[in-house]
Design an enzyme around this catalytic site. Structure first.
Site, PDB file in Angstrom:
ATOM      1  N   ARG A 255      36.421  53.013   2.417  1.00  0.00           N
ATOM      2  CA  ARG A 255      34.971  53.405   2.624  1.00  0.00           C
ATOM      3  C   ARG A 255      34.428  53.984   1.591  1.00  0.00           C
ATOM      4  O   ARG A 255      33.113  53.728   1.208  1.00  0.00           O
ATOM      5  CB  ARG A 255      34.550  54.502   4.016  1.00  0.00           C
ATOM      6  CG  ARG A 255      35.060  53.980   5.325  1.00  0.00           C
ATOM      7  CD  ARG A 255      34.883  54.939   6.383  1.00  0.00           C
ATOM      8  NE  ARG A 255      35.708  56.170   6.029  1.00  0.00           N
ATOM      9  CZ  ARG A 255      36.401  56.395   6.934  1.00  0.00           C
ATOM     10  NH1 ARG A 255      36.934  56.121   7.757  1.00  0.00           N
ATOM     11  NH2 ARG A 255      36.876  57.808   6.319  1.00  0.00           N
TER      12      ARG A 255
ATOM     13  N   LYS B 273      48.165  64.494  14.422  1.00  0.00           N
ATOM     14  CA  LYS B 273      46.679  64.750  14.250  1.00  0.00           C
ATOM     15  C   LYS B 273      45.805  65.031  15.405  1.00  0.00           C
ATOM     16  O   LYS B 273      44.665  65.250  15.204  1.00  0.00           O
ATOM     17  CB  LYS B 273      46.207  63.214  13.899  1.00  0.00           C
ATOM     18  CG  LYS B 273      46.441  62.691  12.476  1.00  0.00           C
ATOM     19  CD  LYS B 273      45.942  61.497  11.949  1.00  0.00           C
ATOM     20  CE  LYS B 273      46.035  61.265  10.819  1.00  0.00           C
ATOM     21  NZ  LYS B 273      45.481  59.938  10.446  1.00  0.00           N
TER      22      LYS B 273
ATOM     23  N   SER C  47      36.262  57.380  12.644  1.00  0.00           N
ATOM     24  CA  SER C  47      36.604  58.161  14.011  1.00  0.00           C
ATOM     25  C   SER C  47      36.065  59.625  14.177  1.00  0.00           C
ATOM     26  O   SER C  47      35.689  60.088  15.102  1.00  0.00           O
ATOM     27  CB  SER C  47      38.006  57.951  14.224  1.00  0.00           C
ATOM     28  OG  SER C  47      38.450  56.518  14.545  1.00  0.00           O
TER      29      SER C  47
END
Length: 164
Positions: A101, A52, A139
Site C-alpha cells: 500500500r 497477532k 484491516s
C-alpha cells in the site's frame, strides 16, 4: 545441462496470497482480483496468527474470505498454521503474492520475500499495489472502526458485512 525448476511455458500457473485477513477488505479483494487475471489459480491462505490476537476467529476469517471470493472461479480459500513458504512448497506453488500500500509496507515485505527465498530458492514474490481507491484500506483501520462503531461498510466486501 542446468536443471530448470521454473514452470514450462503454457503450464498451469498458481499463486498464493496469505494474510490474517482480520477481516478481509476491499484492498485485499483488489489484489485478489488482479492476481486472478495473471494466474490460473490463486490460493488465499488465511493465517491462524494467534500471536497477532485477531479480532475474529480463524474459522470466521476463513469464512469471510470464502464468502467474499465465492464468485471468483480461479480463487480457492484455505486456512493454515505453518510457515507460508512451507505451505507453498507443499502445494507446489512457487509464486507468493503480496500487496504494497505504501513505502512503509515495502521494507517489511522485502525482508519477508528474501527470507522466503532463503528457505526455498524457487519461491518468487510478486508485489502488487492496490488501486489508488484502496491504497489506504487496511484491516487495522477496519478493526478500529468496528471497535468504535464507526462506518466501515465501504471498506469491506458486502459478503463480509453480512457475516459481521
Amino acid at each position: 545441462m542446468e536443471n530448470n525448476t521454473q514452470p514450462n511455458e503454457g503450464s498451469y500457473k498458481k499463486a498464493i496470497y496469505s494474510g490474517t485477513f482480520d477481516p478481509i477488505t476491499n484492498g485485499h479483494m483488489d489484489i485478489i482480483r488482479r492476481a486472478s487475471f495473471i494466474f490460473d489459480e490463486v490460493v488465499i491462505a488465511v493465517a491462524k496468527s494467534e500471536a497477532k490476537n485477531p479480532m475474529f476467529s480463524h474459522e470466521q476469517r476463513v469464512e469471510f474470505a470464502k464468502q467474499a471470493t465465492k464468485d471468483l472461479s480461479k480463487v480457492k480459500v484455505i486456512g493454515f498454521d505453518t510457515l507460508l513458504v512451507e505451505l507453498a512448497t507443499e502445494m507446489k506453488i512457487n509464486t507468493i503474492i503480496r500487496g504494497l500500500r505504501a513505502v512503509s509496507d515495502f521494507e517489511y515485505e522485502l525482508q519477508m520475500g528474501y527470507a522466503n527465498s532463503s528457505i526455498n530458492k524457487n519461491i518468487e514474490t510478486l508485489y502488487l499495489m492496490p488501486t489508488l481507491k484502496n491504497a489506504f484500506v487496511s484491516s487495522t483501520i477496519v478493526r478500529e472502526l468496528i471497535r468504535f462503531n464507526g462506518s466501515f461498510f465501504h471498506l469491506v466486501p458486502k459478503e463480509v458485512l453480512e457475516c459481521i
